[in-house]
Design a protein around this motif. Structure first.
Motif, PDB file in Angstrom:
ATOM      1  N   ASN A 171     -36.433 -20.942 -19.802  1.00 59.50           N
ATOM      2  CA  ASN A 171     -37.320 -21.568 -20.777  1.00 59.50           C
ATOM      3  C   ASN A 171     -37.788 -22.865 -20.120  1.00 59.50           C
ATOM      4  OD1 ASN A 171     -38.071 -21.265 -23.839  1.00 59.50           O
ATOM      5  ND2 ASN A 171     -37.894 -23.433 -23.385  1.00 59.50           N
ATOM      6  N   SER A 174     -41.115 -26.035 -24.509  1.00 62.10           N
ATOM      7  CA  SER A 174     -41.678 -25.595 -25.778  1.00 62.10           C
ATOM      8  C   SER A 174     -42.728 -26.613 -26.206  1.00 62.10           C
ATOM      9  CB  SER A 174     -40.590 -25.486 -26.842  1.00 62.10           C
ATOM     10  OG  SER A 174     -39.650 -24.509 -26.485  1.00 62.10           O
ATOM     11  N   TYR A 175     -43.840 -26.108 -26.690  1.00 63.44           N
ATOM     12  CA  TYR A 175     -44.964 -26.974 -27.048  1.00 63.44           C
ATOM     13  C   TYR A 175     -45.391 -26.724 -28.492  1.00 63.44           C
ATOM     14  CZ  TYR A 175     -45.250 -27.665 -22.054  1.00 63.44           C
ATOM     15  OH  TYR A 175     -44.939 -27.975 -20.761  1.00 63.44           O
ATOM     16  N   ALA A 196     -49.270 -25.652 -23.960  1.00 62.08           N
ATOM     17  CA  ALA A 196     -48.539 -24.507 -23.406  1.00 62.08           C
ATOM     18  C   ALA A 196     -49.385 -23.822 -22.341  1.00 62.08           C
ATOM     19  CB  ALA A 196     -48.173 -23.524 -24.517  1.00 62.08           C
ATOM     20  N   VAL A 237     -45.517 -16.400 -22.711  1.00 62.49           N
ATOM     21  CA  VAL A 237     -45.439 -17.364 -23.808  1.00 62.49           C
ATOM     22  C   VAL A 237     -44.874 -16.631 -25.012  1.00 62.49           C
ATOM     23  CG1 VAL A 237     -46.731 -18.879 -25.353  1.00 62.49           C
ATOM     24  CG2 VAL A 237     -47.381 -18.704 -22.936  1.00 62.49           C
ATOM     25  N   GLN A 238     -43.807 -17.184 -25.560  1.00 62.17           N
ATOM     26  CA  GLN A 238     -43.172 -16.615 -26.747  1.00 62.17           C
ATOM     27  C   GLN A 238     -43.472 -17.520 -27.930  1.00 62.17           C
ATOM     28  OE1 GLN A 238     -41.550 -13.776 -26.979  1.00 62.17           O
ATOM     29  NE2 GLN A 238     -41.487 -13.320 -24.806  1.00 62.17           N
ATOM     30  N   ALA A 272     -42.974 -18.983 -31.582  1.00 60.04           N
ATOM     31  CA  ALA A 272     -41.804 -19.113 -32.449  1.00 60.04           C
ATOM     32  C   ALA A 272     -42.163 -20.010 -33.626  1.00 60.04           C
ATOM     33  CB  ALA A 272     -40.640 -19.723 -31.673  1.00 60.04           C
ATOM     34  N   SER A 291     -45.124 -23.984 -35.967  1.00 61.64           N
ATOM     35  CA  SER A 291     -45.370 -23.081 -34.839  1.00 61.64           C
ATOM     36  C   SER A 291     -45.095 -23.780 -33.514  1.00 61.64           C
ATOM     37  CB  SER A 291     -46.818 -22.590 -34.845  1.00 61.64           C
ATOM     38  OG  SER A 291     -47.043 -21.791 -35.983  1.00 61.64           O
ATOM     39  N   TRP A 292     -44.440 -23.056 -32.618  1.00 62.69           N
ATOM     40  CA  TRP A 292     -44.149 -23.532 -31.270  1.00 62.69           C
ATOM     41  C   TRP A 292     -44.524 -22.443 -30.278  1.00 62.69           C
ATOM     42  CZ3 TRP A 292     -42.388 -28.360 -30.015  1.00 62.69           C
ATOM     43  CH2 TRP A 292     -41.956 -29.148 -31.074  1.00 62.69           C
ATOM     44  N   TRP A 293     -44.826 -22.839 -29.070  1.00 59.39           N
ATOM     45  CA  TRP A 293     -45.111 -21.913 -27.985  1.00 59.39           C
ATOM     46  C   TRP A 293     -44.106 -22.200 -26.878  1.00 59.39           C
ATOM     47  CZ3 TRP A 293     -48.549 -23.797 -31.346  1.00 59.39           C
ATOM     48  CH2 TRP A 293     -49.416 -22.882 -31.950  1.00 59.39           C
ATOM     49  N   ARG A 294     -43.252 -21.214 -26.597  1.00 61.71           N
ATOM     50  CA  ARG A 294     -42.219 -21.361 -25.580  1.00 61.71           C
ATOM     51  C   ARG A 294     -42.704 -20.742 -24.282  1.00 61.71           C
ATOM     52  NH1 ARG A 294     -37.414 -19.543 -29.669  1.00 61.71           N
ATOM     53  NH2 ARG A 294     -37.265 -21.549 -30.760  1.00 61.71           N
ATOM     54  N   GLN A 316     -41.997 -19.373 -20.785  1.00 64.41           N
ATOM     55  CA  GLN A 316     -40.822 -18.805 -20.141  1.00 64.41           C
ATOM     56  C   GLN A 316     -41.179 -18.047 -18.871  1.00 64.41           C
ATOM     57  OE1 GLN A 316     -39.117 -16.480 -23.336  1.00 64.41           O
ATOM     58  NE2 GLN A 316     -38.246 -18.291 -24.303  1.00 64.41           N
TER      59      GLN A 316
END
Length: 91
Positions: free
Chosen positions: A19, A22-23, A29, A45-46, A48, A54-57, A59
């Motif tokens: 990871n 997270s943005y 992101a 991009v995951q 979440a 809302s977040w964009w992880r 990875q």
């Protein structure tokens, strides 16, 4: 005589991932995704939702072992100056 049944295909080993960060906004992101892709890393991009937000992880998946993932994290930190990377266990 008994009929031999074909062996079941082997299950793929679970992959370790990194990871990167997270943005809270997709644009940030995407900037990180582009930096990593330009450096040759396979990025995903995951999305979440955490506490209704809302977040964009960002990875980097695909490592066979925790040791491989840690080595890649160190490489990314050295090459790109990214801090705070953590290794994700396979699920």
């Amino acid at each position: 005589t008994a009929v031999a049944r074909p062996a079941a295909p082997p299950k793929p080993a679970p992959e370790w991932s990194l990871n990167i960060a997270s943005y809270a906004d997709a644009a940030s992101a995407e900037q990180q995704v582009q930096r990593l892709r330009d450096a040759g890393y396979p990025v995903v991009v995951q999305p979440a939702t955490v506490n209704g937000k809302s977040w964009w992880r960002v990875q980097v998946p695909g490592y066979a072992s925790q040791q491989d993932a840690k080595a890649a994290a160190n490489e990314i930190q050295s090459k790109l100056g990214v801090r705070g990377i953590w290794v994700l266990r396979p699920s």
